[in-house]
Design a protein around this motif. Sequence first.
Motif, PDB file in Angstrom:
ATOM      1  N   GLY A 124      88.730  44.231  14.455  1.00  0.00           N
ATOM      2  CA  GLY A 124      87.957  43.742  13.326  1.00  0.00           C
ATOM      3  C   GLY A 124      87.334  42.386  13.556  1.00  0.00           C
ATOM      4  N   ILE A 125      87.126  42.036  14.823  1.00  0.00           N
ATOM      5  CA  ILE A 125      86.514  40.756  15.171  1.00  0.00           C
ATOM      6  C   ILE A 125      85.037  40.992  15.473  1.00  0.00           C
ATOM      7  CG2 ILE A 125      86.487  38.858  16.841  1.00  0.00           C
ATOM      8  CD1 ILE A 125      89.512  39.407  17.237  1.00  0.00           C
ATOM      9  N   GLU A 126      84.162  40.288  14.758  1.00  0.00           N
ATOM     10  CA  GLU A 126      82.725  40.434  14.962  1.00  0.00           C
ATOM     11  C   GLU A 126      82.352  40.064  16.396  1.00  0.00           C
ATOM     12  OE1 GLU A 126      80.332  41.547  12.768  1.00  0.00           O
ATOM     13  OE2 GLU A 126      82.062  42.089  11.508  1.00  0.00           O
ATOM     14  N   PHE A 127      81.448  40.853  16.981  1.00  0.00           N
ATOM     15  CA  PHE A 127      80.997  40.530  18.330  1.00  0.00           C
ATOM     16  C   PHE A 127      79.544  40.950  18.506  1.00  0.00           C
ATOM     17  CE2 PHE A 127      82.418  44.887  18.695  1.00  0.00           C
ATOM     18  CZ  PHE A 127      81.535  45.476  19.598  1.00  0.00           C
ATOM     19  N   THR A 128      78.903  40.294  19.457  1.00  0.00           N
ATOM     20  CA  THR A 128      77.500  40.560  19.793  1.00  0.00           C
ATOM     21  C   THR A 128      77.372  40.647  21.302  1.00  0.00           C
ATOM     22  OG1 THR A 128      76.601  39.455  17.833  1.00  0.00           O
ATOM     23  CG2 THR A 128      75.159  39.597  19.750  1.00  0.00           C
ATOM     24  N   LEU A 129      76.599  41.609  21.776  1.00  0.00           N
ATOM     25  CA  LEU A 129      76.337  41.751  23.203  1.00  0.00           C
ATOM     26  C   LEU A 129      74.973  41.158  23.528  1.00  0.00           C
ATOM     27  CD1 LEU A 129      77.467  45.471  23.785  1.00  0.00           C
ATOM     28  CD2 LEU A 129      78.857  43.392  23.772  1.00  0.00           C
ATOM     29  N   VAL A 130      74.935  40.287  24.508  1.00  0.00           N
ATOM     30  CA  VAL A 130      73.684  39.721  25.015  1.00  0.00           C
ATOM     31  C   VAL A 130      73.580  40.133  26.481  1.00  0.00           C
ATOM     32  CG1 VAL A 130      72.385  37.615  25.478  1.00  0.00           C
ATOM     33  CG2 VAL A 130      73.749  37.791  23.392  1.00  0.00           C
ATOM     34  N   GLU A 131      72.698  41.097  26.750  1.00  0.00           N
ATOM     35  CA  GLU A 131      72.661  41.710  28.076  1.00  0.00           C
ATOM     36  C   GLU A 131      71.400  41.399  28.862  1.00  0.00           C
ATOM     37  OE1 GLU A 131      74.889  45.699  28.085  1.00  0.00           O
ATOM     38  OE2 GLU A 131      74.013  45.630  26.067  1.00  0.00           O
ATOM     39  N   ALA A 132      70.474  40.636  28.261  1.00  0.00           N
ATOM     40  CA  ALA A 132      69.234  40.285  28.954  1.00  0.00           C
ATOM     41  C   ALA A 132      68.699  38.966  28.416  1.00  0.00           C
ATOM     42  CB  ALA A 132      68.198  41.394  28.770  1.00  0.00           C
ATOM     43  N   LYS A 133      67.827  38.339  29.198  1.00  0.00           N
ATOM     44  CA  LYS A 133      67.288  37.031  28.808  1.00  0.00           C
ATOM     45  C   LYS A 133      66.531  37.078  27.488  1.00  0.00           C
ATOM     46  CE  LYS A 133      66.742  35.112  33.494  1.00  0.00           C
ATOM     47  NZ  LYS A 133      67.416  36.207  34.219  1.00  0.00           N
ATOM     48  N   ASP A 134      65.871  38.205  27.201  1.00  0.00           N
ATOM     49  CA  ASP A 134      65.078  38.282  25.972  1.00  0.00           C
ATOM     50  C   ASP A 134      65.933  38.540  24.722  1.00  0.00           C
ATOM     51  OD1 ASP A 134      65.770  40.913  26.379  1.00  0.00           O
ATOM     52  OD2 ASP A 134      63.712  41.674  26.554  1.00  0.00           O
ATOM     53  N   GLU A 135      67.265  38.520  24.887  1.00  0.00           N
ATOM     54  CA  GLU A 135      68.163  38.709  23.739  1.00  0.00           C
ATOM     55  C   GLU A 135      68.889  37.414  23.348  1.00  0.00           C
ATOM     56  OE1 GLU A 135      69.276  43.396  24.675  1.00  0.00           O
ATOM     57  OE2 GLU A 135      70.788  41.858  24.979  1.00  0.00           O
ATOM     58  N   MET A 136      68.403  36.280  23.838  1.00  0.00           N
ATOM     59  CA  MET A 136      69.088  35.017  23.598  1.00  0.00           C
ATOM     60  C   MET A 136      69.156  34.645  22.116  1.00  0.00           C
ATOM     61  SD  MET A 136      70.035  33.870  26.589  1.00  0.00           S
ATOM     62  CE  MET A 136      70.181  32.091  26.587  1.00  0.00           C
ATOM     63  N   ASP A 137      68.186  35.109  21.328  1.00  0.00           N
ATOM     64  CA  ASP A 137      68.197  34.780  19.902  1.00  0.00           C
ATOM     65  C   ASP A 137      69.418  35.361  19.190  1.00  0.00           C
ATOM     66  OD1 ASP A 137      65.911  33.306  20.115  1.00  0.00           O
ATOM     67  OD2 ASP A 137      64.567  34.878  19.368  1.00  0.00           O
ATOM     68  N   LYS A 138      70.047  36.352  19.794  1.00  0.00           N
ATOM     69  CA  LYS A 138      71.268  36.913  19.203  1.00  0.00           C
ATOM     70  C   LYS A 138      72.380  35.866  19.133  1.00  0.00           C
ATOM     71  CE  LYS A 138      70.681  41.744  20.674  1.00  0.00           C
ATOM     72  NZ  LYS A 138      71.298  42.843  21.473  1.00  0.00           N
ATOM     73  N   ILE A 139      72.363  34.912  20.076  1.00  0.00           N
ATOM     74  CA  ILE A 139      73.378  33.850  20.063  1.00  0.00           C
ATOM     75  C   ILE A 139      73.235  33.028  18.789  1.00  0.00           C
ATOM     76  CG2 ILE A 139      74.215  31.783  21.250  1.00  0.00           C
ATOM     77  CD1 ILE A 139      73.231  33.022  23.876  1.00  0.00           C
ATOM     78  N   ASP A 140      72.001  32.699  18.456  1.00  0.00           N
ATOM     79  CA  ASP A 140      71.728  31.937  17.234  1.00  0.00           C
ATOM     80  C   ASP A 140      72.245  32.678  16.003  1.00  0.00           C
ATOM     81  OD1 ASP A 140      70.216  29.842  15.634  1.00  0.00           O
ATOM     82  OD2 ASP A 140      69.173  31.655  14.986  1.00  0.00           O
ATOM     83  N   LEU A 141      71.974  33.963  15.909  1.00  0.00           N
ATOM     84  CA  LEU A 141      72.409  34.755  14.756  1.00  0.00           C
ATOM     85  C   LEU A 141      73.928  34.841  14.667  1.00  0.00           C
ATOM     86  CD1 LEU A 141      69.802  37.681  14.978  1.00  0.00           C
ATOM     87  CD2 LEU A 141      69.793  35.740  13.382  1.00  0.00           C
ATOM     88  N   ALA A 142      74.576  34.949  15.829  1.00  0.00           N
ATOM     89  CA  ALA A 142      76.045  35.050  15.842  1.00  0.00           C
ATOM     90  C   ALA A 142      76.688  33.752  15.367  1.00  0.00           C
ATOM     91  CB  ALA A 142      76.532  35.396  17.250  1.00  0.00           C
ATOM     92  N   ILE A 143      76.162  32.608  15.809  1.00  0.00           N
ATOM     93  CA  ILE A 143      76.716  31.318  15.375  1.00  0.00           C
ATOM     94  C   ILE A 143      76.532  31.153  13.871  1.00  0.00           C
ATOM     95  CG2 ILE A 143      76.487  28.813  15.564  1.00  0.00           C
ATOM     96  CD1 ILE A 143      75.655  29.249  18.499  1.00  0.00           C
ATOM     97  N   LYS A 144      75.355  31.502  13.369  1.00  0.00           N
ATOM     98  CA  LYS A 144      75.109  31.409  11.925  1.00  0.00           C
ATOM     99  C   LYS A 144      76.058  32.323  11.155  1.00  0.00           C
ATOM    100  CE  LYS A 144      70.286  29.859  11.781  1.00  0.00           C
ATOM    101  NZ  LYS A 144      70.240  29.285  13.115  1.00  0.00           N
ATOM    102  N   ASP A 145      76.270  33.531  11.660  1.00  0.00           N
ATOM    103  CA  ASP A 145      77.192  34.454  10.996  1.00  0.00           C
ATOM    104  C   ASP A 145      78.601  33.881  10.933  1.00  0.00           C
ATOM    105  OD1 ASP A 145      78.156  37.263  10.117  1.00  0.00           O
ATOM    106  OD2 ASP A 145      79.364  36.831  11.893  1.00  0.00           O
ATOM    107  N   SER A 146      79.049  33.256  12.016  1.00  0.00           N
ATOM    108  CA  SER A 146      80.401  32.712  12.058  1.00  0.00           C
ATOM    109  C   SER A 146      80.607  31.665  10.972  1.00  0.00           C
ATOM    110  CB  SER A 146      80.674  32.108  13.434  1.00  0.00           C
ATOM    111  OG  SER A 146      81.978  31.570  13.503  1.00  0.00           O
ATOM    112  N   PHE A 147      79.685  30.714  10.865  1.00  0.00           N
ATOM    113  CA  PHE A 147      79.850  29.642   9.884  1.00  0.00           C
ATOM    114  C   PHE A 147      79.516  30.101   8.465  1.00  0.00           C
ATOM    115  CE2 PHE A 147      79.559  27.049  13.761  1.00  0.00           C
ATOM    116  CZ  PHE A 147      80.677  26.248  13.571  1.00  0.00           C
TER     117      PHE A 147
END
Length: 372
Positions: A124-147
């Motif tokens: 039940g731990i949220e996770f995001t996969l970033v598998e290519a350079k063009d998916e870097m914006d997913k990091i931003d969304l994951a940090i926002k989701d955490s906080f």
Amino acid sequence: MKEIPELRVIDILKENRIDIAATLPCDRIKALLPLIEKNFKTIPLTREENGVGICAGLYFGGKRPIMVIQSTGIGNMINALESLNLTYGIPLPVLASWRGVHKEAIEAQWQFGKKLPALLGAAGIEFTLVEAKDEMDKIDLAIKDSFDNARPHVVLISPAVWEGSSFENPVPCEITPRLSQIEFKSKIKKPEMTRYEAIKTLASVVDDNIIVSNLGIPSKELHEIMDRELNFYMTGSMGLVSSIGLGLALSQERHVYVIDGDGSILMNPNALASIGTFSPGNLTVVAIDNAACGSTGNQVTCTNSQIDLELLAKASGISDTQKAHTSDELEISLLRKAAFIHVIVKPVNAICREIPLSAKEFKERFMNAVGN
């Protein structure tokens, strides 16, 4: 010009107002880590689970921490993410170099790496996969989701993201020449007081400072002796109470008193190494040693005959230590705010009622009292 992925990560962290990064190395992010150290206050870790506790304390003190680690370390974090972060509602974004899946030559990485998304999902731990350079914006969304949602969120970043990076590997550091010397003579006497009496002594001198209490009976005893908003009660995550205390001490100005115990310190001695490294002047670890795991039936620990916790603290770089066998000795050490107080007590548990608050309820009141 192509976007450099390491620099994009730094920009994302800054955009999300990250204050502090707790890190452990991985070969795949060896170009990223020096950039993080250059741009953010960094806490080098010796074990990932210890970082979960430190980051929780940093968050309680008003900071916005992140962990940057290798994915293998998530294996020793899962219980802490469940029993601390999910139980209390504590955000923690984790950037994990995802090993075992992309051009992985180390066979030992394969099993855990390939199964990790399923393990996180089952936990039940949220996770995001970033598998290519063009998916870097997913990091931003994951940090926002955490906080935004006060929960941990793990970002598994494939090594494919860093392929072709123009950054050079950092130059290795040489060992620092130094003299290490410990002069230590210790005598552990027959205990005269109980843990309840030791906590009562602490309560009498704490003023408007913070107490972080170990899980189980110590928290119940503290609650019965003196419940107040500046008490933080642990309900799980054994071994992390001093880690949380360190994070709190590094992130705000009040003095932090930690009620720890022999069983939990021996489970996570890494906490002492971190405390010795950073040596905050506003942290006192009250190591209450009854030579037993008191909350689980008084099973004997190795402090009964082998280990002296004060010596362990000194060996971890904590120079300001004291030993206390009586309430008077303990009070003197507390008033001078020694960094580590080894308190010898009888293996006796007071009969106390359960704490009538949920973990999230007393987390919220604690953070309000601290000012966050």
